[in-house]
Structures are given as structure tokens and as C-alpha cells.
Design a protein around this motif. Structure first.
Motif, mmCIF file in Angstrom:
data_model
loop_
_atom_site.group_PDB
_atom_site.id
_atom_site.type_symbol
_atom_site.label_atom_id
_atom_site.label_comp_id
_atom_site.label_asym_id
_atom_site.label_seq_id
_atom_site.Cartn_x
_atom_site.Cartn_y
_atom_site.Cartn_z
ATOM 1 N N ILE A 38 0.840 -1.206 0.000
ATOM 2 C CA ILE A 38 0.000 0.000 0.000
ATOM 3 C C ILE A 38 0.871 1.250 0.000
ATOM 4 C CG2 ILE A 38 -1.619 1.348 1.395
ATOM 5 C CD1 ILE A 38 -2.902 -1.365 2.194
ATOM 6 N N HIS A 39 1.950 1.211 0.758
ATOM 7 C CA HIS A 39 2.854 2.370 0.821
ATOM 8 C C HIS A 39 3.431 2.697 -0.566
ATOM 9 C CE1 HIS A 39 5.811 5.189 2.362
ATOM 10 N NE2 HIS A 39 6.760 4.505 1.713
ATOM 11 N N PHE A 40 3.840 1.666 -1.304
ATOM 12 C CA PHE A 40 4.481 1.903 -2.590
ATOM 13 C C PHE A 40 3.516 1.969 -3.774
ATOM 14 C CE2 PHE A 40 8.174 0.200 -0.222
ATOM 15 C CZ PHE A 40 9.035 1.281 -0.402
ATOM 16 N N PHE A 41 2.410 1.260 -3.707
ATOM 17 C CA PHE A 41 1.528 1.169 -4.873
ATOM 18 C C PHE A 41 0.108 1.659 -4.634
ATOM 19 C CE2 PHE A 41 4.604 -2.369 -5.254
ATOM 20 C CZ PHE A 41 5.289 -1.916 -6.367
ATOM 21 N N GLY A 42 -0.263 1.916 -3.406
ATOM 22 C CA GLY A 42 -1.638 2.300 -3.097
ATOM 23 C C GLY A 42 -1.756 3.768 -2.767
ATOM 24 N N GLY A 43 -2.945 4.126 -2.386
ATOM 25 C CA GLY A 43 -3.194 5.503 -2.008
ATOM 26 C C GLY A 43 -4.209 5.553 -0.882
ATOM 27 N N ALA A 44 -4.258 6.668 -0.186
ATOM 28 C CA ALA A 44 -5.173 6.818 0.945
ATOM 29 C C ALA A 44 -6.624 6.857 0.492
ATOM 30 C CB ALA A 44 -4.825 8.086 1.718
ATOM 31 N N ASP A 45 -6.878 7.351 -0.696
ATOM 32 C CA ASP A 45 -8.252 7.492 -1.177
ATOM 33 C C ASP A 45 -8.719 6.273 -1.975
ATOM 34 O OD1 ASP A 45 -8.131 9.977 -0.064
ATOM 35 O OD2 ASP A 45 -7.674 10.992 -1.963
ATOM 36 N N GLU A 46 -7.848 5.325 -2.222
ATOM 37 C CA GLU A 46 -8.178 4.185 -3.079
ATOM 38 C C GLU A 46 -8.615 2.984 -2.259
ATOM 39 O OE1 GLU A 46 -5.061 3.217 -5.814
ATOM 40 O OE2 GLU A 46 -4.484 5.311 -6.035
ATOM 41 N N ASN A 48 -7.799 -0.538 -1.398
ATOM 42 C CA ASN A 48 -6.555 -1.301 -1.416
ATOM 43 C C ASN A 48 -6.774 -2.792 -1.176
ATOM 44 O OD1 ASN A 48 -4.760 0.920 -1.841
ATOM 45 N ND2 ASN A 48 -5.233 1.561 0.256
ATOM 46 N N PHE A 49 -7.966 -3.260 -1.498
ATOM 47 C CA PHE A 49 -8.285 -4.667 -1.272
ATOM 48 C C PHE A 49 -7.309 -5.589 -2.000
ATOM 49 C CE2 PHE A 49 -10.364 -8.570 -2.737
ATOM 50 C CZ PHE A 49 -10.647 -9.158 -1.514
ATOM 51 N N LYS A 50 -7.043 -5.305 -3.259
ATOM 52 C CA LYS A 50 -6.153 -6.166 -4.042
ATOM 53 C C LYS A 50 -4.739 -6.173 -3.474
ATOM 54 C CE LYS A 50 -8.731 -5.857 -8.322
ATOM 55 N NZ LYS A 50 -8.758 -5.433 -9.721
ATOM 56 N N LEU A 51 -4.287 -5.029 -2.982
ATOM 57 C CA LEU A 51 -2.950 -4.978 -2.384
ATOM 58 C C LEU A 51 -2.908 -5.748 -1.069
ATOM 59 C CD1 LEU A 51 -2.013 -1.265 -3.152
ATOM 60 C CD2 LEU A 51 -1.194 -3.338 -4.303
ATOM 61 N N ASN A 52 -3.986 -5.645 -0.281
ATOM 62 C CA ASN A 52 -4.057 -6.422 0.959
ATOM 63 C C ASN A 52 -4.117 -7.917 0.661
ATOM 64 O OD1 ASN A 52 -3.910 -4.474 3.030
ATOM 65 N ND2 ASN A 52 -6.021 -3.879 2.640
ATOM 66 N N LEU A 53 -4.868 -8.290 -0.364
ATOM 67 C CA LEU A 53 -4.935 -9.690 -0.765
ATOM 68 C C LEU A 53 -3.563 -10.181 -1.213
ATOM 69 C CD1 LEU A 53 -6.596 -12.235 -1.308
ATOM 70 C CD2 LEU A 53 -7.090 -11.319 -3.586
ATOM 71 N N ALA A 54 -2.853 -9.361 -1.964
ATOM 72 C CA ALA A 54 -1.496 -9.718 -2.381
ATOM 73 C C ALA A 54 -0.590 -9.867 -1.153
ATOM 74 C CB ALA A 54 -0.938 -8.673 -3.338
ATOM 75 N N GLY A 55 -0.804 -9.034 -0.148
ATOM 76 C CA GLY A 55 -0.042 -9.150 1.103
ATOM 77 C C GLY A 55 -0.308 -10.471 1.805
ATOM 78 N N VAL A 56 -1.558 -10.901 1.812
ATOM 79 C CA VAL A 56 -1.897 -12.189 2.426
ATOM 80 C C VAL A 56 -1.243 -13.331 1.643
ATOM 81 C CG1 VAL A 56 -3.790 -13.795 2.915
ATOM 82 C CG2 VAL A 56 -4.045 -11.367 3.454
ATOM 83 N N ILE A 57 -1.309 -13.260 0.325
ATOM 84 C CA ILE A 57 -0.695 -14.305 -0.508
ATOM 85 C C ILE A 57 0.819 -14.358 -0.280
ATOM 86 C CG2 ILE A 57 -0.211 -14.990 -2.897
ATOM 87 C CD1 ILE A 57 -3.058 -13.888 -3.560
ATOM 88 N N LEU A 58 1.454 -13.201 -0.242
ATOM 89 C CA LEU A 58 2.893 -13.157 0.046
ATOM 90 C C LEU A 58 3.178 -13.674 1.456
ATOM 91 C CD1 LEU A 58 3.905 -9.752 -1.579
ATOM 92 C CD2 LEU A 58 4.584 -12.047 -2.323
ATOM 93 N N GLY A 59 2.275 -13.386 2.400
ATOM 94 C CA GLY A 59 2.424 -13.894 3.760
ATOM 95 C C GLY A 59 2.362 -15.414 3.813
ATOM 96 N N VAL A 60 1.436 -15.992 3.063
ATOM 97 C CA VAL A 60 1.324 -17.454 3.005
ATOM 98 C C VAL A 60 2.591 -18.057 2.398
ATOM 99 C CG1 VAL A 60 0.085 -19.374 1.906
ATOM 100 C CG2 VAL A 60 -1.196 -17.505 2.969
ATOM 101 N N ILE A 61 3.058 -17.459 1.321
ATOM 102 C CA ILE A 61 4.285 -17.956 0.683
ATOM 103 C C ILE A 61 5.463 -17.860 1.643
ATOM 104 C CG2 ILE A 61 5.961 -17.502 -1.167
ATOM 105 C CD1 ILE A 61 3.495 -16.651 -2.899
#
Length: 171
Positions: A38-46, A48-61
Motif C-alpha cells: 500500500i505504501h508503494f503502490f496504493g493511495g489513501a483514497d483508493e 486497497n483490497f487487491k494490495l491487501n490480498l497480495a499481502g496475504v498471498i505473500l504472507g502465506v508464501i
């Protein structure tokens, strides 16, 4: 895979602790990766579900990679033994119909099928005992009694050491 005696209380304690630690580590990894994305690719007004989902996937990996390194730790011996036992049982279960059919349909006694079933039933009994699975234990004990009668009727000597996973290839 050779069957081993496992202390049920120790196994349950270590399994519960490993589950709690794995959950906590997954949460930390997912939050960390989500925030970085979110810090690098997201925004405060957007959204960020897809970025959070990507974070979960990276967390699982990341958790799977970390687990690969620590799976041989002495604390996890019982947990990994039961994991491997379940994997071995699953390989047999996928061919169980064919094994039982070969046992019923053959004119001669299929010793390989009996050997596989003997191992499978014994391993399943241990697995059910360790995981407190009392629902299917009664039918398993009945299956074991039927197999024991078949072994006795044919004057066979079948041991757990006779089983080898290569026996499954013919089914």
C-alpha cells in the motif's frame, strides 16, 4: 514410512503451539506485506483490497518458506510425523477402492492388497487416536477385524514392515 509410537499429549501440545505460532506469523507477514504494498503502490483514497490480498498471498508464501526451514526442528518431530502419516494414508486412500476390489475379485489371495490394507488400517487407527477422531473408529475396528479374519483364514503372516509404498503402483 515406518509407524512410530507417539505421545498423544505431547503431540497435541506441540500441534496447538505450532498452529498458534503459524497463525501469528501469517498475520504479521500479511500485515507487513500489505502495508509495504500500500505504501508503494496504493493511495489513501483508493480501495486497497487487491494490495491487501497480495499481502496475504505473500504472507502465506513466506510462511511456507519459513516452515520448510524449521520443519526438521526437534519440537516438531511429532507434528511432522503425523503430517507424513496423513500423506501416506492419503496415497493409499486414493487407491483404496481398487485395492479392495482386487482383494474381493481375485481367485487367489492378493497378498499385496492385504499388506497395504493392514498398514492402512493400523496407520489410520493411530491417526484417529492422535487426532481424537472417535466418529469413524468403530467402523475402522470392524474393518480391522475382517482383515484379521482373512489373514487367519489364509494362514498368512503379515507385518507392518512388509508394507512399502511401491506396492501401490499395481493398483
Amino acid at each position: 514410512m515406518k509407524l512410530q509410537q507417539i505421545d498423544k499429549i505431547r503431540y497435541r501440545k506441540h500441534l496447538n503451539m505450532a498452529s498458534i505460532v503459524a497463525t501469528a506469523v501469517l498475520i504479521v507477514f500479511a500485515l507487513f506485506y500489505g502495508q509495504v504494498l500500500i505504501h508503494f503502490f496504493g493511495g489513501a483514497d483508493e480501495n486497497n483490497f487487491k494490495l491487501n490480498l497480495a499481502g496475504v498471498i505473500l504472507g502465506v508464501i513466506s510462511l511456507l518458506v519459513a516452515f520448510r526451514f524449521i520443519r526438521l526442528h526437534p519440537y516438531l518431530i511429532e507434528v511432522m510425523y503425523v503430517w507424513d502419516l496423513k500423506q501416506a494414508n492419503n496415497k493409499i486412500y486414493r487407491k483404496l477402492h481398487h485395492i479392495k476390489t482386487a482383494l474381493r475379485d481375485s481367485n487367489n489371495t492378493n497378498i499385496d492388497a492385504i499388506t497395504i490394507l493392514n498398514y492402512y488400517y493400523t496407520a489410520s487407527k493411530q491417526q484417529y487416536h492422535l487426532d481424537n477422531n472417535t466418529l469413524t473408529m468403530e467402523s475402522l475396528i470392524a474393518d480391522i477385524a475382517i482383515l484379521d479374519n482373512l489373514i487367519a483364514e489364509n494362514n498368512l503372516t503379515i507385518t507392518l514392515d512388509d508394507y512399502n509404498s511401491s506396492l501401490l503402483k499395481q493398483f
